[in-house]
Design an enzyme around this catalytic site. Structure first.
Site, PDB file in Angstrom:
ATOM      1  N   ASP A 291       0.826  -1.214   0.000  1.00  0.00           N
ATOM      2  CA  ASP A 291       0.000   0.000   0.000  1.00  0.00           C
ATOM      3  C   ASP A 291       0.853   1.254   0.000  1.00  0.00           C
ATOM      4  O   ASP A 291       1.850   1.329   0.723  1.00  0.00           O
ATOM      5  CB  ASP A 291      -0.826   0.034   1.303  1.00  0.00           C
ATOM      6  CG  ASP A 291      -2.308  -0.167   1.069  1.00  0.00           C
ATOM      7  OD1 ASP A 291      -2.776  -0.027  -0.080  1.00  0.00           O
ATOM      8  OD2 ASP A 291      -3.009  -0.462   2.062  1.00  0.00           O
TER       9      ASP A 291
ATOM     10  N   GLU B 209     -14.300  -1.650  -1.471  1.00  0.00           N
ATOM     11  CA  GLU B 209     -14.492  -1.759  -0.019  1.00  0.00           C
ATOM     12  C   GLU B 209     -15.816  -1.157   0.427  1.00  0.00           C
ATOM     13  O   GLU B 209     -16.149  -0.025   0.095  1.00  0.00           O
ATOM     14  CB  GLU B 209     -13.323  -1.073   0.721  1.00  0.00           C
ATOM     15  CG  GLU B 209     -13.490  -1.170   2.244  1.00  0.00           C
ATOM     16  CD  GLU B 209     -12.227  -0.876   3.042  1.00  0.00           C
ATOM     17  OE1 GLU B 209     -11.137  -0.731   2.454  1.00  0.00           O
ATOM     18  OE2 GLU B 209     -12.347  -0.807   4.289  1.00  0.00           O
TER      19      GLU B 209
HETATM   20  O1  KIV Z   1      -4.822  -1.549   4.330  1.00  0.00           O
HETATM   21  C1  KIV Z   1      -5.535  -2.528   4.114  1.00  0.00           C
HETATM   22  O2  KIV Z   1      -5.513  -3.505   4.877  1.00  0.00           O
HETATM   23  C2  KIV Z   1      -6.410  -2.500   2.949  1.00  0.00           C
HETATM   24  C3  KIV Z   1      -7.362  -3.635   2.790  1.00  0.00           C
HETATM   25  C4  KIV Z   1      -8.441  -3.499   3.780  1.00  0.00           C
HETATM   26  C5  KIV Z   1      -7.900  -3.708   1.416  1.00  0.00           C
HETATM   27  O3  KIV Z   1      -6.352  -1.601   2.177  1.00  0.00           O
END
Ligand code: KIV
Length: 277
Positions: free
Chosen positions: A88, A186
């Protein structure tokens, strides 16, 4: 191909090709041991910025830094050989400009060994996603509830209900048209998730969306019951690790206080035992 049968990790293009096929299995991970536990069972392992809340005790994902994502990304990578790792992009590391996003995403890719990055946002992030993909950085999109925007969304609400459905569809299309290989949906109504899944040429990965999505993802600490501060409706707990950990620690504390631990079998004699030949 099932993750167990696979010899090496799939590439973003392999994940894209799974559109409409056997559902993609995905979980988050933040540490080497947990990555090892899921490697044979997951197609995609996401080093989510949820790490801030579930491991670092932050109140939201907004305080997560690029350094945290890189540190956890490196740890997870050491535990994977069959599943693809996505990392991310944290809040503030990509929204300013496509150039800022490229600089930071390139660092994440180079320093963690990730196959792709994930970033939140639809129409507003279309140009950035295109910029990254055209320069060699595969991107997973994330629309619907985007936790990095809770302050403008007004909290962790279901997204895309009623008149808001069209905007959500536009966001998902924007991500896909920009070249993302998959998109997380989401906390959206199930019927809308099904519509988006039917509409897009890339896999949708649901979390609080629909069993009809092309895959599912959960935060691993949620599904293992290790994170117990709260439980979103869309989470199914497959274990109760938080309670088990507390019970084990309580037992240890009682044994230490009663001088029952360590036992004879945990102690060392003055003389080293003779080696058997
Ligand atoms: O940061 C995370 O865990 C996420 C998932 C919930 C998709 O973005």
């Amino acid at each position: 191909m099932s993750a167990t049968a696979r010899k090496s990790a799939p590439l973003p293009e392999d994940i894209r090709a799974r559109k409409g096929g056997v559902p993609l299995v995905s979980l988050t991970a933040y540490t080497t041991p947990m990555a090892q536990a899921m490697d044979a069972h997951c197609d995609v392992v996401l080093v989510g910025d949820s790490v801030g809340m579930v491991l670092h005790g932050l109140p939201s994902t907004l305080g997560v830094t690029l350094e945290m994502m890189i540190l956890h990304g490196r740890a997870v990578k050491r535990g994977l050989s069959k599943a693809m790792m996505v990392v991310d992009m944290p809040f503030g590391s990509y929204e300013e400009s496509p150039q800022q996003a490229f600089r930071n995403a390139a660092r994440v890719m180079a320093e963690t060994g990730a196959a792709a990055v994930k970033l939140e946002g639809g129409v507003t992030m279309q140009e950035t996603i295109r910029f990254l993909v055209q320069r060699g950085i595969p991107v997973m999109g994330h629309v619907g509830l985007t936790p990095q925007s809770i302050n403008t969304l007004g909290g962790y609400k279901v997204q895309g209900r009623g008149a808001a459905a069209d905007a959500l569809i536009a966001d998902a299309r924007a991500v896909s048209e920009a070249g993302a290989f998959a998109v997380v949906l989401e906390k959206v109504p199930a019927a809308l998730a099904d519509r988006v899944t039917a509409d897009l040429p890339i896999p949708t990965i649901g979390i609080g969306a629909s069993a009809g999505c092309d895959g599912q993802i959960l935060v691993v600490d949620d599904m293992l019951g290790a994170f117990t501060a709260f439980k979103p409706k869309f989470v199914k707990r497959y274990a109760a690790l938080g309670h088990q950990a507390e019970a084990a620690i309580e037992e240890y504390a009682a044994e230490v206080r009663a001088r029952e631990f360590p036992g004879e079998e945990h102690l060392f004699a003055e003389e080293a035992p003779e080696k058997k030949t």
